[in-house]
Design a protein around this motif. Structure first.
Motif, PDB file in Angstrom:
ATOM      1  N   PHE A  79       0.761  -1.092   0.088  1.00 23.99           N
ATOM      2  CA  PHE A  79      -0.053   0.064   0.099  1.00 23.99           C
ATOM      3  C   PHE A  79       0.863   1.318   0.047  1.00 23.99           C
ATOM      4  O   PHE A  79       0.585   2.502  -0.547  1.00 23.99           O
ATOM      5  N   ALA A  80       1.861   1.384   0.652  1.00 21.81           N
ATOM      6  CA  ALA A  80       2.916   2.374   0.827  1.00 21.81           C
ATOM      7  C   ALA A  80       3.552   2.601  -0.751  1.00 21.81           C
ATOM      8  O   ALA A  80       3.711   3.918  -1.089  1.00 21.81           O
ATOM      9  N   GLN A  81       3.786   1.616  -1.426  1.00 24.26           N
ATOM     10  CA  GLN A  81       4.503   1.432  -2.785  1.00 24.26           C
ATOM     11  C   GLN A  81       3.094   2.514  -3.570  1.00 24.26           C
ATOM     12  O   GLN A  81       3.650   3.038  -4.648  1.00 24.26           O
ATOM     13  N   GLN A  82       1.768   2.072  -3.548  1.00 22.70           N
ATOM     14  CA  GLN A  82       1.023   2.228  -4.377  1.00 22.70           C
ATOM     15  C   GLN A  82       0.696   3.692  -4.308  1.00 22.70           C
ATOM     16  O   GLN A  82       0.261   4.277  -5.074  1.00 22.70           O
ATOM     17  N   THR A  83       0.747   4.153  -3.043  1.00 22.38           N
ATOM     18  CA  THR A  83       0.272   5.535  -2.702  1.00 22.38           C
ATOM     19  C   THR A  83       1.332   6.581  -2.641  1.00 22.38           C
ATOM     20  O   THR A  83       1.158   7.761  -2.674  1.00 22.38           O
ATOM     21  N   LYS A  84       2.790   5.979  -2.730  1.00 21.55           N
ATOM     22  CA  LYS A  84       3.705   7.016  -2.849  1.00 21.55           C
ATOM     23  C   LYS A  84       3.854   7.799  -3.815  1.00 21.55           C
ATOM     24  O   LYS A  84       4.145   9.290  -3.530  1.00 21.55           O
ATOM     25  N   SER A  85       3.342   7.637  -4.986  1.00 24.04           N
ATOM     26  CA  SER A  85       3.230   8.534  -6.432  1.00 24.04           C
ATOM     27  C   SER A  85       2.185   8.925  -6.501  1.00 24.04           C
ATOM     28  O   SER A  85       1.975   9.573  -7.522  1.00 24.04           O
ATOM     29  N   ALA A  86       1.206   8.620  -5.623  1.00 25.01           N
ATOM     30  CA  ALA A  86      -0.387   8.985  -6.090  1.00 25.01           C
ATOM     31  C   ALA A  86      -0.466  10.676  -5.863  1.00 25.01           C
ATOM     32  O   ALA A  86      -0.072  11.150  -4.974  1.00 25.01           O
ATOM     33  N   GLY A  87      -1.054  11.084  -6.764  1.00 25.56           N
ATOM     34  CA  GLY A  87      -1.241  12.633  -6.740  1.00 25.56           C
ATOM     35  C   GLY A  87      -2.833  12.773  -7.106  1.00 25.56           C
ATOM     36  O   GLY A  87      -3.760  12.054  -6.949  1.00 25.56           O
ATOM     37  N   LEU A  88      -3.123  14.154  -7.281  1.00 23.43           N
ATOM     38  CA  LEU A  88      -4.510  14.405  -7.518  1.00 23.43           C
ATOM     39  C   LEU A  88      -4.890  13.899  -8.865  1.00 23.43           C
ATOM     40  O   LEU A  88      -4.126  13.653  -9.823  1.00 23.43           O
ATOM     41  N   HIS A  89      -6.108  13.569  -8.955  1.00 23.84           N
ATOM     42  CA  HIS A  89      -6.910  12.772 -10.218  1.00 23.84           C
ATOM     43  C   HIS A  89      -8.034  13.280 -10.069  1.00 23.84           C
ATOM     44  O   HIS A  89      -8.725  13.938  -9.233  1.00 23.84           O
ATOM     45  N   GLN A  90      -8.784  13.173 -11.455  1.00 22.09           N
ATOM     46  CA  GLN A  90     -10.189  13.297 -11.583  1.00 22.09           C
ATOM     47  C   GLN A  90     -10.587  12.303 -12.318  1.00 22.09           C
ATOM     48  O   GLN A  90     -10.446  11.219 -12.842  1.00 22.09           O
ATOM     49  N   HIS A  91     -12.150  12.358 -12.331  1.00 18.50           N
ATOM     50  CA  HIS A  91     -13.037  11.313 -12.762  1.00 18.50           C
ATOM     51  C   HIS A  91     -13.798  11.848 -14.117  1.00 18.50           C
ATOM     52  O   HIS A  91     -14.092  12.930 -14.151  1.00 18.50           O
ATOM     53  N   ASN A  92     -14.171  10.848 -15.004  1.00 23.83           N
ATOM     54  CA  ASN A  92     -15.138  11.135 -15.968  1.00 23.83           C
ATOM     55  C   ASN A  92     -16.699  10.901 -15.613  1.00 23.83           C
ATOM     56  O   ASN A  92     -17.474  11.087 -16.285  1.00 23.83           O
ATOM     57  N   THR A  93     -16.801  10.735 -14.359  1.00 24.38           N
ATOM     58  CA  THR A  93     -18.108  10.575 -13.641  1.00 24.38           C
ATOM     59  C   THR A  93     -18.097  11.552 -12.602  1.00 24.38           C
ATOM     60  O   THR A  93     -17.318  12.201 -12.081  1.00 24.38           O
ATOM     61  N   PHE A  94     -19.544  11.668 -12.275  1.00 27.40           N
ATOM     62  CA  PHE A  94     -20.004  12.595 -10.755  1.00 27.40           C
ATOM     63  C   PHE A  94     -19.527  11.618  -9.568  1.00 27.40           C
ATOM     64  O   PHE A  94     -19.871  10.451  -9.788  1.00 27.40           O
ATOM     65  N   GLU A  95     -18.901  12.024  -8.742  1.00 25.96           N
ATOM     66  CA  GLU A  95     -18.447  11.299  -7.295  1.00 25.96           C
ATOM     67  C   GLU A  95     -19.318  11.705  -6.410  1.00 25.96           C
ATOM     68  O   GLU A  95     -18.791  12.822  -5.876  1.00 25.96           O
TER      69      GLU A  95
END
Length: 364
Positions: A79-95
């Motif tokens: 999980f630490a590896q997966q989130t280490k480089s995670a940044g802001l994102h957006q979706h093509n749907t309403f959330e």
């Protein structure tokens, strides 16, 4: 390791995947990612995310869409590896994100927001955001495509029974969707915070019950459930508009001077580890205390005192990790005169006692 369970058209798979071979990724959730925009072809889906840093397997994610089910769990290292480089994102749907339990810290564009249990937010397709993983929380997110949303509201206008109509009054949600679902090009970054009222009483579980109905319908659909599913969404939206249930705060990013003021408040709280009085904030920013409190409430769902406490607890966590000072000394230096209160406040933020946190995060 990532442990992945999926079910599509009656095929069930349970497998472990090396983090280097998987991005946890988009593909296994029926998503694709382009320039930090997450795309799904599903008209709607539900994502349940549970995170608890005190567990050996801290992260579990469930994704349910028409004819698709995925369950993924990740151990702490992966999980630490997966989130280490995670940044802001957006979706093509309403959330539509609802906090089932715990406290969710969400970075939205350039601001940091705090969402306690039972709070909710609705993001349009232009808003970039990213969850923070420091405290325990569980969320359920309903994703809806623009075309599905439009069909939902169009059908509602033709209801035979007036009592079933979604919009009886002008609401912030109605105004939000009228703008977002118009045929005009819309590049604005808008979202709505739904802050739970303390007067919910016996109705406090209604939102959870509707999310449960939506989830169960997706898992085991039956005859007529296409219409039931739409009905549950309409009931959910209507419930969020009830003034005795929620206070709504529509926010247009980049168009309000309040965003700048909130940044100034946050900076002062960071610089002082949250140990600055409301009176001193008023003196430095030259706005009334009630106005500053309302801005903080809008952006975080908390009053200034609770928001300031976050920075104090954050400093405590840093001292626990990087100094050999006793817990009692740290609590005293940060202004806590009641050790029990310090322990409760710390555990509420981090899901661990100060002692447990030090053992897991010690850097000396």
């Amino acid at each position: 390791m990532i442990y992945h369970y999926s079910s599509t058209d009656g095929i069930h798979v349970l497998e472990s995947v090396n983090a280097q071979e998987d991005t946890a990724s988009a593909g296994q959730f029926g998503l694709s990612r382009h320039n930090n925009v997450l795309h799904t072809e599903n008209p709607f889906q539900i994502v349940i995310l549970s995170y608890d840093p005190s567990l050996r397997v801290p992260c579990q994610i469930i994704v349910i869409a028409p004819e698709h089910y995925s369950y993924v769990e990740m151990d702490a290292e992966t999980f630490a590896q997966q989130t280490k480089s995670a940044g802001l994102h957006q979706h093509n749907t309403f959330e539509l994100v609802y906090v089932l339990s715990g406290t969710l810290y969400q970075s939205i564009e350039s601001e940091r927001h705090v969402y306690p249990a039972k709070s909710c937010l609705l993001l349009n397709r232009n808003v970039r955001h990213c969850e923070e993983y420091g405290t325990a929380f569980c969320t359920v997110t309903l994703s809806l495509s623009a075309s599905y949303f439009k069909a939902l509201l169009h059908d509602d206008k033709e209801q035979a029974f007036k009592a079933n109509q979604l919009w009886n009054d002008s609401t912030d949600l109605k105004d939000f969707l009228s703008l977002e679902l118009s045929d005009e090009e819309n590049n604005s970054k808008n979202y709505i915070d739904f802050i739970p009222r303390t007067t919910q009483g016996s109705r406090s579980g209604e939102v959870e019950r509707l999310f449960n109905k939506l989830t169960q319908t997706l898992i085991q659909p039956g005859p007529g459930d296409t219409f039931f599913f739409r009905g549950y969404i309409c009931q959910l939206l209507n419930l969020l508009c009830q003034k005795d249930m929620y206070t709504t705060h529509p926010i247009a990013i980049g168009t309000q001077s309040e965003s700048r003021i909130f940044s100034q408040i946050t900076q002062l709280l960071e610089e002082t580890d949250g140990r600055i009085s409301r009176e001193l904030l008023v003196e430095k920013l030259r706005y009334s205390g009630s106005y500053l409190n309302r801005i903080v409430q809008t952006y975080t769902g908390m009053n200034i005192t609770r928001y300031a406490l976050y920075f104090t607890i954050k400093r405590a966590a840093d001292m626990l990790s990087n100094t050999n000072k006793t817990i009692t000394t740290i609590a005293g230096e940060l202004g806590f005169t009641n050790r029990t209160y310090f322990y409760k406040a710390f555990q509420k933020h981090y899901g661990q006692t100060p002692r447990e946190y030090r053992v897991q995060h010690r850097n000396f």
